[in-house]
Design a protein around this motif. Structure first.
Motif, mmCIF file in Angstrom:
data_model
loop_
_atom_site.group_PDB
_atom_site.id
_atom_site.type_symbol
_atom_site.label_atom_id
_atom_site.label_comp_id
_atom_site.label_asym_id
_atom_site.label_seq_id
_atom_site.Cartn_x
_atom_site.Cartn_y
_atom_site.Cartn_z
ATOM 1 N N LEU A 1 0.858 -1.185 0.000
ATOM 2 C CA LEU A 1 0.000 0.000 0.000
ATOM 3 C C LEU A 1 0.892 1.232 0.000
ATOM 4 O O LEU A 1 1.577 1.520 0.981
ATOM 5 C CB LEU A 1 -0.929 0.012 1.219
ATOM 6 N N ILE A 2 0.882 1.947 -1.119
ATOM 7 C CA ILE A 2 1.711 3.135 -1.295
ATOM 8 C C ILE A 2 0.801 4.330 -1.514
ATOM 9 O O ILE A 2 -0.134 4.269 -2.325
ATOM 10 C CB ILE A 2 2.659 2.970 -2.505
ATOM 11 N N CYS A 3 1.070 5.404 -0.799
ATOM 12 C CA CYS A 3 0.286 6.627 -0.934
ATOM 13 C C CYS A 3 1.207 7.757 -1.386
ATOM 14 O O CYS A 3 2.192 8.059 -0.711
ATOM 15 C CB CYS A 3 -0.385 6.976 0.394
ATOM 16 N N ILE A 4 0.884 8.359 -2.530
ATOM 17 C CA ILE A 4 1.651 9.486 -3.051
ATOM 18 C C ILE A 4 0.820 10.751 -2.886
ATOM 19 O O ILE A 4 -0.238 10.892 -3.510
ATOM 20 C CB ILE A 4 2.020 9.286 -4.536
ATOM 21 N N LEU A 5 1.272 11.645 -2.026
ATOM 22 C CA LEU A 5 0.584 12.902 -1.806
ATOM 23 C C LEU A 5 1.332 14.022 -2.515
ATOM 24 O O LEU A 5 2.528 13.922 -2.758
ATOM 25 C CB LEU A 5 0.493 13.211 -0.309
ATOM 26 N N GLY A 6 0.627 15.094 -2.818
ATOM 27 C CA GLY A 6 1.276 16.235 -3.457
ATOM 28 C C GLY A 6 0.255 17.268 -3.873
ATOM 29 O O GLY A 6 -0.941 16.982 -3.953
ATOM 30 N N ALA A 7 0.739 18.468 -4.135
ATOM 31 C CA ALA A 7 -0.146 19.538 -4.581
ATOM 32 C C ALA A 7 -0.605 19.271 -6.009
ATOM 33 O O ALA A 7 0.001 18.483 -6.742
ATOM 34 C CB ALA A 7 0.578 20.878 -4.497
ATOM 35 N N ARG A 8 -1.667 19.926 -6.395
ATOM 36 C CA ARG A 8 -2.121 19.838 -7.781
ATOM 37 C C ARG A 8 -1.011 20.288 -8.725
ATOM 38 O O ARG A 8 -0.292 21.231 -8.450
ATOM 39 C CB ARG A 8 -3.339 20.740 -7.995
ATOM 40 N N GLY A 9 -0.887 19.585 -9.847
ATOM 41 C CA GLY A 9 0.020 20.022 -10.887
ATOM 42 C C GLY A 9 1.457 19.585 -10.741
ATOM 43 O O GLY A 9 2.304 19.941 -11.575
ATOM 44 N N THR B 1 -3.018 8.064 -5.064
ATOM 45 C CA THR B 1 -2.565 9.445 -5.004
ATOM 46 C C THR B 1 -3.674 10.310 -4.413
ATOM 47 O O THR B 1 -4.856 9.990 -4.533
ATOM 48 C CB THR B 1 -2.201 10.016 -6.388
ATOM 49 N N GLY B 2 -3.258 11.401 -3.786
ATOM 50 C CA GLY B 2 -4.235 12.312 -3.204
ATOM 51 C C GLY B 2 -3.638 13.671 -2.952
ATOM 52 O O GLY B 2 -2.430 13.889 -3.092
ATOM 53 N N SER B 3 -4.490 14.587 -2.562
ATOM 54 C CA SER B 3 -4.062 15.940 -2.264
ATOM 55 C C SER B 3 -3.122 15.954 -1.071
ATOM 56 O O SER B 3 -3.277 15.187 -0.122
ATOM 57 C CB SER B 3 -5.286 16.815 -1.971
ATOM 58 N N SER B 4 -2.153 16.860 -1.106
ATOM 59 C CA SER B 4 -1.228 16.999 0.021
ATOM 60 C C SER B 4 -1.936 17.502 1.269
ATOM 61 O O SER B 4 -1.371 17.494 2.356
ATOM 62 C CB SER B 4 -0.096 17.959 -0.348
ATOM 63 N N ILE B 5 -3.193 17.945 1.121
ATOM 64 C CA ILE B 5 -3.963 18.425 2.263
ATOM 65 C C ILE B 5 -4.371 17.271 3.176
ATOM 66 O O ILE B 5 -4.599 17.448 4.369
ATOM 67 C CB ILE B 5 -5.231 19.167 1.779
ATOM 68 N N VAL C 1 -5.237 26.500 -10.914
ATOM 69 C CA VAL C 1 -4.841 25.477 -9.946
ATOM 70 C C VAL C 1 -5.033 25.993 -8.524
ATOM 71 O O VAL C 1 -5.580 25.300 -7.658
ATOM 72 C CB VAL C 1 -3.376 25.053 -10.178
ATOM 73 N N VAL C 2 -4.591 27.235 -8.279
ATOM 74 C CA VAL C 2 -4.755 27.830 -6.954
ATOM 75 C C VAL C 2 -6.234 27.935 -6.598
ATOM 76 O O VAL C 2 -6.643 27.617 -5.472
ATOM 77 C CB VAL C 2 -4.094 29.225 -6.908
ATOM 78 N N ASN C 3 -7.057 28.348 -7.553
ATOM 79 C CA ASN C 3 -8.497 28.454 -7.303
ATOM 80 C C ASN C 3 -9.108 27.107 -6.943
ATOM 81 O O ASN C 3 -9.976 27.012 -6.065
ATOM 82 C CB ASN C 3 -9.203 29.031 -8.533
ATOM 83 N N LEU C 4 -8.665 26.049 -7.627
ATOM 84 C CA LEU C 4 -9.187 24.705 -7.342
ATOM 85 C C LEU C 4 -8.747 24.224 -5.960
ATOM 86 O O LEU C 4 -9.517 23.581 -5.246
ATOM 87 C CB LEU C 4 -8.720 23.724 -8.417
ATOM 88 N N LEU D 1 -3.156 25.926 4.558
ATOM 89 C CA LEU D 1 -2.552 26.492 3.353
ATOM 90 C C LEU D 1 -1.139 25.961 3.137
ATOM 91 O O LEU D 1 -0.691 25.793 2.001
ATOM 92 C CB LEU D 1 -2.541 28.019 3.432
ATOM 93 N N GLU D 2 -0.440 25.685 4.226
ATOM 94 C CA GLU D 2 0.889 25.086 4.103
ATOM 95 C C GLU D 2 0.771 23.637 3.630
ATOM 96 O O GLU D 2 1.527 23.189 2.761
ATOM 97 C CB GLU D 2 1.634 25.150 5.426
ATOM 98 N N LYS D 3 -0.185 22.885 4.170
ATOM 99 C CA LYS D 3 -0.411 21.517 3.712
ATOM 100 C C LYS D 3 -0.789 21.485 2.234
ATOM 101 O O LYS D 3 -0.441 20.551 1.512
ATOM 102 C CB LYS D 3 -1.516 20.857 4.542
ATOM 103 N N ALA D 4 -1.505 22.532 1.794
ATOM 104 C CA ALA D 4 -1.924 22.612 0.397
ATOM 105 C C ALA D 4 -0.799 23.087 -0.516
ATOM 106 O O ALA D 4 -0.978 23.216 -1.722
ATOM 107 C CB ALA D 4 -3.120 23.562 0.272
ATOM 108 N N LYS D 5 0.372 23.358 0.053
ATOM 109 C CA LYS D 5 1.552 23.791 -0.700
ATOM 110 C C LYS D 5 1.341 25.149 -1.366
ATOM 111 O O LYS D 5 1.777 25.373 -2.506
ATOM 112 C CB LYS D 5 1.951 22.738 -1.743
#
Length: 397
Positions: free
Chosen positions: A33-41, A122-126, A216-219, A277-281
Motif C-alpha cells: 500500500l503506497i500513498c503518493i501525496l502532493g499539490a495539484r500540478g 494518489t491524493g491531495s497533500s492536504i 490550480v490555486v483556485n481549485l 494552506l501550508e499543507k496545500a503547498k
C-alpha cells in the motif's frame, strides 16, 4: 469494468518515459500500500502512469482508475477492486482518492481482505493521514511529490542532466560543481525557473502558464480545502484575501492578532488556516529556532510555497528578496532538511548551518563571527569559500 480497462490502457500507452520525476526511483514499489501525496500540478498522475508503463505487466494484472471518473457515481471502489481481482488483477493504481467519500475505509478493507492485490494511490497533500477516522498510517508507505527542483527543470527544459547533490557536498565542493555547469548559463536558466519552472505543466502551454496556475490555486482553495471538515465554506473568500495579503507582503513576520482582525476571523482560526494552506503547498511557515512547529503555533515568518506563485497571486512585481528566500526554504525542505528562522543570520538549517540569503553583493557582516555560516548569493555563477551560488541549492533533489 471494461470501460475502465480501456481508459487505463489508452492512458498508459500515451504516457512517455522521456522525463521521469525523482520520486520514481525513491519509492519502494514492493510495498503493498503506497500513498503518493502532493499539490495539484506536480505530476502525481504522470508518475503512476509511468510506473505502470515500466511494469509492462499483462493487461489483466494492472489497472489505473481515477476516483473523479463518473463511473464511480454509480459504482463503489470496493466492488471495482473485487471485480478487478476476480479477473486476475494484482496491481491497482488509484488516482485522486480524496474526491471519493469514505475512501479510507474502503482502501483499508481492500488492503486487509485482498492480500494478493497491491495498491498505489494518489491524493491531495492536504490529506492528514493520521487524522482520518480510519487509520491507514500503519499500513501505508507515504511519499510526497514536490514540484520540480532546479535540477529537474534543467533536465526537463534543456535536457541538461546532473546527478542529485547532497547539501554537505554543496557546502564543501560548490566551486567544482558550479564549474561543471558553467556552460549552461545557470543564472539565465535560474531566472526562468523562478518565473515558470516549478510545475511540470508549464511545457503544455508556456504562454498560458500563469492562467493555468491561477486556476490550480483556485481549485485548491475552492475545492480541495472543502474536503477539510473544520474549514468553514463561508470563509473561503477570506482565504483568498489572506493569500493576496501574503503575496504582496512576504516575506514578513506576521502579527497574527492584527491579521486576524483584518480578516475578521479568530486568531486560532487564522493559525489553523495557515496550517491548511501550508499543507496545500501554497505557503511556507518558518518558525524561530527552538520554537515549536505545531498546527496552533504562531509562525515567525511566512513565505509563499514556491517562486512561481508570486505572479499567480499578485499583480505587483515580486520582491527579489522574497523570491530568493522562498526558493531557499522550498528546495531545502523538499529535500527533508529542517529550516528555521535563525537568531543571527537569516536561516538555520538542520540546527547547525547558518545562511544569509541575498544578492551578489551580500556581505558576511551579520554572520562574520559564526561557525558554519554561509551566504547563498543570487546572480553569481561560481562562488568561493563560504559564498555559495543560490541556484546550486536547486540540485538537492
Amino acid at each position: 469494468m471494461e470501460k475502465l480497462r480501456e481508459k487505463s490502457a489508452i492512458l498508459v500507452s500515451q504516457q512517455t518515459l522521456a522525463f521521469e520525476r525523482y520520486l520514481l526511483k525513491e519509492i519502494n514499489w514492493k510495498n503493498r500500500l503506497i500513498c503518493i501525496l502532493g499539490a495539484r500540478g506536480t505530476g502525481k498522475t504522470t508518475t503512476i502512469l509511468q510506473r505502470l508503463k515500466m511494469m509492462a505487466s499483462p493487461a489483466n494484472e494492472s489497472l489505473y482508475i481515477s476516483l473523479d471518473d463518473i463511473y464511480f457515481s454509480t459504482h463503489s471502489l470496493i466492488e471495482t477492486a473485487e471485480a478487478f481481482r476476480q479477473q486476475g488483477g494484482k496491481y491497482l493504481f488509484i488516482d485522486e482518492v480524496h474526491k471519493y467519500p469514505g475512501w479510507a475505509r474502503e482502501i483499508k478493507n481492500i488492503y486487509d481482505f485482498y492480500k494478493d492485490v497491491s495498491i498505489v494511490l494518489t491524493g491531495s497533500s492536504i490529506i492528514e493521514m493520521l487524522g482520518l477516522e480510519v487509520d491507514l498510517s500503519r499500513r501505508a508507505r507515504i511519499y510526497e511529490l514536490n514540484g520540480l527542483s532546479f535540477r529537474e527543470f534543467l533536465a526537463y527544459n534543456q535536457n541538461v542532466i546532473h546527478s542529485v547533490v547532497k547539501l554537505e557536498d554543496v557546502l564543501n565542493h560548490h566551486t567544482e560543481i558550479a564549474a561543471n555547469l558553467n556552460q549552461i548559463k545557470p543564472i539565465k536558466a535560474f531566472k526562468e525557473y523562478l518565473n515558470f519552472g516549478y510545475y511540470p505543466f508549464f511545457k503544455e502551454d508556456p504562454e498560458g502558464y500563469f492562467i493555468q496556475l491561477t486556476q490550480v490555486v483556485n481549485l485548491i482553495i475552492g475545492y480541495d480545502l472543502a474536503f477539510i471538515k473544520s474549514v468553514d465554506k463561508l470563509q473561503i473568500r477570506k482565504i483568498y484575501q489572506l493569500l493576496g495579503i501574503l503575496a504582496a507582503q512576504v516575506p514578513f513576520k506576521p502579527n497574527i492578532t492584527s491579521l486576524a482582525n483584518t480578516l475578521e476571523m479568530g486568531r486560532a482560526t487564522l493559525i489553523q488556516y495557515l496550517h491548511y494552506l501550508e499543507k496545500a503547498k501554497l505557503i511556507q511557515q518558518v518558525y524561530l529556532e527552538g520554537k515549536g512547529m505545531g498546527a496552533l503555533e504562531k509562525p515567525s515568518k511566512l513565505l509563499l510555497d514556491n517562486p512561481n506563485l508570486f505572479d499567480a497571486l499578485s499583480s505587483n512585481p515580486a520582491n527579489e528578496g522574497s523570491r530568493r528566500e522562498c526558493f531557499f526554504v522550498n528546495q531545502l525542505r523538499n529535500t527533508g532538511h529542517e529550516v528555521s528562522l535563525a537568531k543571527a543570520g537569516d536561516f538555520i538549517v538542520d540546527g547547525k548551518y547558518i545562511f544569509e540569503v541575498g544578492g551578489a553583493k551580500k556581505k558576511f557582516d551579520q554572520i562574520a563571527d559564526l561557525s558554519n555560516a554561509y551566504i547563498a548569493a543570487d546572480d553569481i555563477e561560481i562562488g568561493s569559500g563560504n559564498r555559495i551560488p543560490l541556484w546550486i541549492l536547486g540540485l538537492l533533489y
